[in-house]
Scaffold this active site. Structure first.
Site, PDB file in Angstrom:
ATOM      1  N   LYS A   1      -1.482   9.248   0.958  1.00 27.26           N
ATOM      2  CA  LYS A   1      -1.277   9.393   2.407  1.00 27.26           C
ATOM      3  C   LYS A   1      -2.338  10.252   3.088  1.00 27.26           C
ATOM      4  CE  LYS A   1       2.481   6.932   2.727  1.00 27.26           C
ATOM      5  NZ  LYS A   1       2.529   5.684   3.470  1.00 27.26           N
TER       6      LYS A   1
ATOM      7  N   SER B   1       7.742   6.197  -7.200  1.00 22.05           N
ATOM      8  CA  SER B   1       7.355   4.939  -6.547  1.00 22.05           C
ATOM      9  C   SER B   1       6.271   4.220  -7.352  1.00 22.05           C
ATOM     10  CB  SER B   1       6.876   5.185  -5.122  1.00 22.05           C
ATOM     11  OG  SER B   1       5.685   5.941  -5.108  1.00 22.05           O
TER      12      SER B   1
END
Lengths: 316, 92
Positions: free
Chosen positions: A44, A258
């Site tokens: 991110k 994830s």
């Protein structure tokens, strides 16, 4: 070149690492793109920095501004680091069913956190953030779900880096959340190596997260364009935990939950390629390291126990 | 051919609260029609009048999103599992 003038300049250019033990054969190989090597430890950092830079360039973000963002963690942490260095105030709306580590990190970087209800997951965070944005017209909501800079950071960074390191790449597998990674990477490959298949792995949470009041409250990120994806898999916590442990066990990589879901889809693709007797070089994204998820209990005890502990949590 | 179909919380009013029901058919279209025959009203929550899946409905066959496998024409075999979920925000 691994020297940079400051931390923000060091975002991206992450290593691509072969996985000799998890790859099924010399003809079907898996490669891990280690996005945990970014400054705050996740992929991110790329969209966060790009969204800030673009907003600075077009004048929406000016010195002293307050940034607002709905986030379950990593985007907030990346924005927090960049906001601190650039002198912005950051307000994050986070679902309450996110791990404590993520909250502590955000607080450390000076972020103000507003909690949204666990039921409804990120849908609720988005709804609350949109409401807050309307109440504070002077705040700047970068809005990762709809901000083209999110996808652009991957079109200009993640995609070209994969192709440069692995010109023989046949498949790219990444997580589907805001859809920014997949949209950007796919746009790059559609333009430069259109035969590359783009595969999405989407986390499947517990029922609490899908507990909408009605179906019309559903949410598809504004960035999403399904024509840019070739296949999309839904991966539950059990497979994600199993794979994230396998990644550590056989290749030594300690990744977030994830990434287990993404590896599951990548291994599924690898098995298909073996069955079809075709050569494949499958690059997949390691979104972050496992540090921020230790308290979820995903890494200890049996897979059954871990699955139970993740029930109702936003683990990706 | 019996196929297990997992129903999300929001649609269980049509299945008497059951989390999962059986339906028969060799394509997803037939499954949806069979669901409608036993759980009247559910079809229009899943499918538009035009025959497309509704925007906020995702359907997976063996964990793969059917929008990429032929939509309602997706073929099914015995033992396959169908999961219906509302589209929600993911992301970090």
């Amino acid at each position: 070149m691994v020297r940079y003038d400051n931390l923000l300049d060091s975002v991206g250019n992450t290593p691509l690492v072969g996985l000799p033990r998890l790859s099924p054969s010399a003809d079907v190989r898996l490669w891990a793109k280690l996005e945990d090597r970014n400054p705050t430890g996740s992929i991110k950092d790329r969209p966060a920095l790009k969204m800030i830079e673009m907003a600075e360039k077009d004048g929406t973000l000016r010195p002293g501004c307050t940034i607002l963002e709905p986030t379950s963690g990593n985007t907030g942490i990346s924005l927090a680091m960049a906001a601190k260095l650039k002198g912005y105030r950051l307000v994050c709306v986070m679902p309450e069913n996110t791990s404590e580590e993520r909250r502590q990190l955000l607080r450390m970087w000076g972020t103000e956190i507003y909690s949204s209800p666990a039921a409804g997951g990120s849908n609720e965070a988005v709804r609350v953030a949109k409401q807050m944005a309307a109440e504070h017209p002077d705040w700047v909501m970068l809005y990762q779900y709809g901000n083209p800079a999110n996808a652009l950071s991957h079109e200009e960074g993640t995609g070209p880096e994969i192709l440069a390191d692995l010109p023989e790449v046949t498949h790219v597998v990444a997580g589907l959340g805001t859809t920014g990674t997949l949209m950007g990477v796919s746009r790059f490959f559609r333009a430069h190596k259109p035969e590359v298949k783009v595969v999405a792995a989407e986390p499947r949470y517990g029922e609490l997260v899908y507990g909408l009041r009605n179906l019309d409250e559903g949410f598809v990120p504004e960035l999403y364009d399904e024509t840019l994806i070739d296949a999309r898999f839904s991966v539950g916590p059990r497979d994600a935990v199993r794979r994230v442990r396998e990644l550590l066990e056989s290749e030594g990589i300690f990744a977030g939950i994830s990434t287990g879901a993404i590896l599951h889809a990548a291994l599924g693709q690898a098995a298909k390629s073996v069955k079809a007797g075709e050569k494949a070089d499958i690059a997949f994204v390691v979104c972050d390291g496992g540090w921020k998820y230790l308290s979820t209990g995903a890494y200890e005890g049996t897979v059954d126990e871990a699955e139970d502990r993740l029930e109702g949590q936003l683990w990706a | 051919m019996a196929i297990e179909v997992r129903i999300p919380t929001i649609l269980r009013t049509y299945t008497d609260g059951q989390k999962s029901v059986e339906a028969s058919g060799s394509t997803l279209q037939q499954i949806v029609d069979d669901l409608e025959a036993n759980h009247s009203g559910i079809k229009e929550r899943l499918v538009e009048d035009s025959g497309e899946l509704r925007r906020f409905v995702n359907v997976y066959v063996n964990d793969e999103d059917v929008r990429f496998t032929g939509g309602l024409e997706t073929e099914l075999s015995d033992g396959d599992q169908v999961v219906i979920l509302p589209a929600v925000a993911g992301g970090c």
